[in-house]
Motif scaffolding. Sequence first.
Motif, short mmCIF file in Angstrom:
data_model
loop_
_atom_site.label_atom_id
_atom_site.label_comp_id
_atom_site.label_asym_id
_atom_site.label_seq_id
_atom_site.Cartn_x
_atom_site.Cartn_y
_atom_site.Cartn_z
N THR A 192 13.21 10.79 -2.45
CA THR A 192 13.07 11.59 -3.78
C THR A 192 12.04 11.13 -4.84
O THR A 192 11.55 11.95 -5.38
CB THR A 192 14.33 11.40 -4.36
OG1 THR A 192 14.80 10.02 -4.87
CG2 THR A 192 15.56 11.79 -3.57
N GLU A 193 11.40 9.90 -4.54
CA GLU A 193 10.50 9.66 -5.45
C GLU A 193 9.10 10.50 -5.58
O GLU A 193 8.45 10.83 -6.45
CB GLU A 193 10.10 8.25 -5.93
CG GLU A 193 11.37 7.30 -6.28
CD GLU A 193 11.50 7.68 -7.70
OE1 GLU A 193 10.74 7.89 -8.51
OE2 GLU A 193 13.06 7.51 -7.94
N HIS A 194 8.91 10.81 -4.35
CA HIS A 194 7.73 11.71 -3.87
C HIS A 194 7.83 12.89 -4.37
O HIS A 194 6.72 13.67 -4.57
CB HIS A 194 7.76 11.60 -2.30
CG HIS A 194 7.56 10.44 -1.68
ND1 HIS A 194 6.04 9.76 -1.44
CD2 HIS A 194 8.29 9.65 -0.98
CE1 HIS A 194 5.99 8.56 -0.93
NE2 HIS A 194 7.56 8.58 -0.33
N PHE A 195 9.05 13.40 -4.62
CA PHE A 195 9.20 14.95 -4.97
C PHE A 195 9.02 15.10 -6.45
O PHE A 195 8.97 16.13 -6.99
CB PHE A 195 10.53 15.48 -4.47
CG PHE A 195 10.59 15.23 -3.10
CD1 PHE A 195 9.55 15.61 -2.20
CD2 PHE A 195 11.80 15.01 -2.78
CE1 PHE A 195 9.87 15.24 -0.75
CE2 PHE A 195 12.05 14.57 -1.12
CZ PHE A 195 11.15 15.02 -0.27
N ILE A 249 11.24 19.90 -9.74
CA ILE A 249 11.93 18.80 -9.50
C ILE A 249 11.69 17.78 -10.71
O ILE A 249 10.63 17.34 -10.62
CB ILE A 249 11.70 18.04 -8.10
CG1 ILE A 249 12.16 19.08 -7.08
CG2 ILE A 249 12.61 16.77 -8.07
CD1 ILE A 249 11.68 18.85 -5.75
N ILE A 250 12.75 17.41 -11.62
CA ILE A 250 12.45 16.69 -12.62
C ILE A 250 13.28 15.13 -12.37
O ILE A 250 12.85 14.17 -13.28
CB ILE A 250 13.03 17.15 -13.95
CG1 ILE A 250 14.48 17.52 -13.84
CG2 ILE A 250 12.01 18.36 -14.22
CD1 ILE A 250 15.12 18.16 -15.12
N ASP A 251 14.28 14.95 -11.45
CA ASP A 251 14.90 13.75 -11.44
C ASP A 251 15.79 13.59 -10.21
O ASP A 251 15.71 14.70 -9.31
CB ASP A 251 15.73 13.71 -12.60
CG ASP A 251 16.57 12.20 -12.77
OD1 ASP A 251 15.71 11.41 -12.20
OD2 ASP A 251 17.19 11.77 -13.53
N ASP A 262 0.60 -1.18 0.19
CA ASP A 262 0.13 -0.18 0.07
C ASP A 262 1.09 1.40 0.04
O ASP A 262 0.38 2.30 -0.14
CB ASP A 262 -1.16 -0.11 1.08
CG ASP A 262 -0.21 -0.16 2.41
OD1 ASP A 262 0.95 -0.38 2.40
OD2 ASP A 262 -0.72 0.35 3.45
N ARG A 263 2.19 1.13 0.27
CA ARG A 263 3.11 2.41 0.04
C ARG A 263 4.27 2.09 -0.82
O ARG A 263 5.42 1.48 -0.30
CB ARG A 263 3.48 2.35 1.46
CG ARG A 263 2.34 2.93 2.68
CD ARG A 263 2.86 3.44 3.87
NE ARG A 263 3.84 4.30 3.91
CZ ARG A 263 4.32 4.52 5.07
NH1 ARG A 263 3.83 4.12 6.32
NH2 ARG A 263 5.29 5.60 5.10
N PRO A 264 3.96 2.09 -2.07
CA PRO A 264 4.98 1.58 -3.05
C PRO A 264 6.38 2.52 -3.06
O PRO A 264 7.41 1.97 -3.37
CB PRO A 264 4.35 1.62 -4.47
CG PRO A 264 3.12 2.71 -4.14
CD PRO A 264 2.94 2.68 -2.90
N LEU A 265 6.28 3.73 -2.63
CA LEU A 265 7.39 4.52 -2.50
C LEU A 265 8.10 4.70 -1.17
O LEU A 265 8.91 5.58 -0.91
CB LEU A 265 6.87 5.86 -2.94
CG LEU A 265 6.61 6.04 -4.44
CD1 LEU A 265 5.98 7.54 -4.80
CD2 LEU A 265 7.67 5.45 -5.61
#
Length: 149
Positions: free
Chosen positions: A93-96, A136-138, A85-88
């Motif tokens: 950093t993936e959240h941003f 934020i792109i990466d 239920d929480r893949p990140l």
Amino acid sequence: MEIVNFLVENGPWSWIVAGLVLLALELVLPGGFLLWMGIAGILTGIITLFQPLTWPLQWLIFGVLSLVSIYAWVRLTRGRATQTDRPLLNQRTEHFMGREVVLDQPIVDGFGRLTMGDTKWRVSGPDLPAGQRVRIIDAEGAVLRVEPV
């Protein structure tokens, strides 16, 4: 020599005991393969209880059962994605990605800083002044790549 005689006289039970020992070792050394080897040992013992077989044939049955069951286990479990239920989780950093924020410090020579929540992040991108709104792109490790908005 007495051990060999004991194993020959109690062949099926030796396989069953060896299988149980492998299952117990799986509890101490988890990894999955000892589980399947233990089951193969128990099955070999059960087969030889009902159908007496020579030792080479018993080892062949044990080997084939072990390899087939381990191969099937690897094929079934390794390709399967874990449902959550929480893949990140643990991927901060993936959240941003895609978020727009304001630079705290200017980006000079490709690097600057910004604050999100209670954390200061190092950012990379084109040279920009402090106060510039960026997206934020990466992310490369703990460095966020940004572009001007």
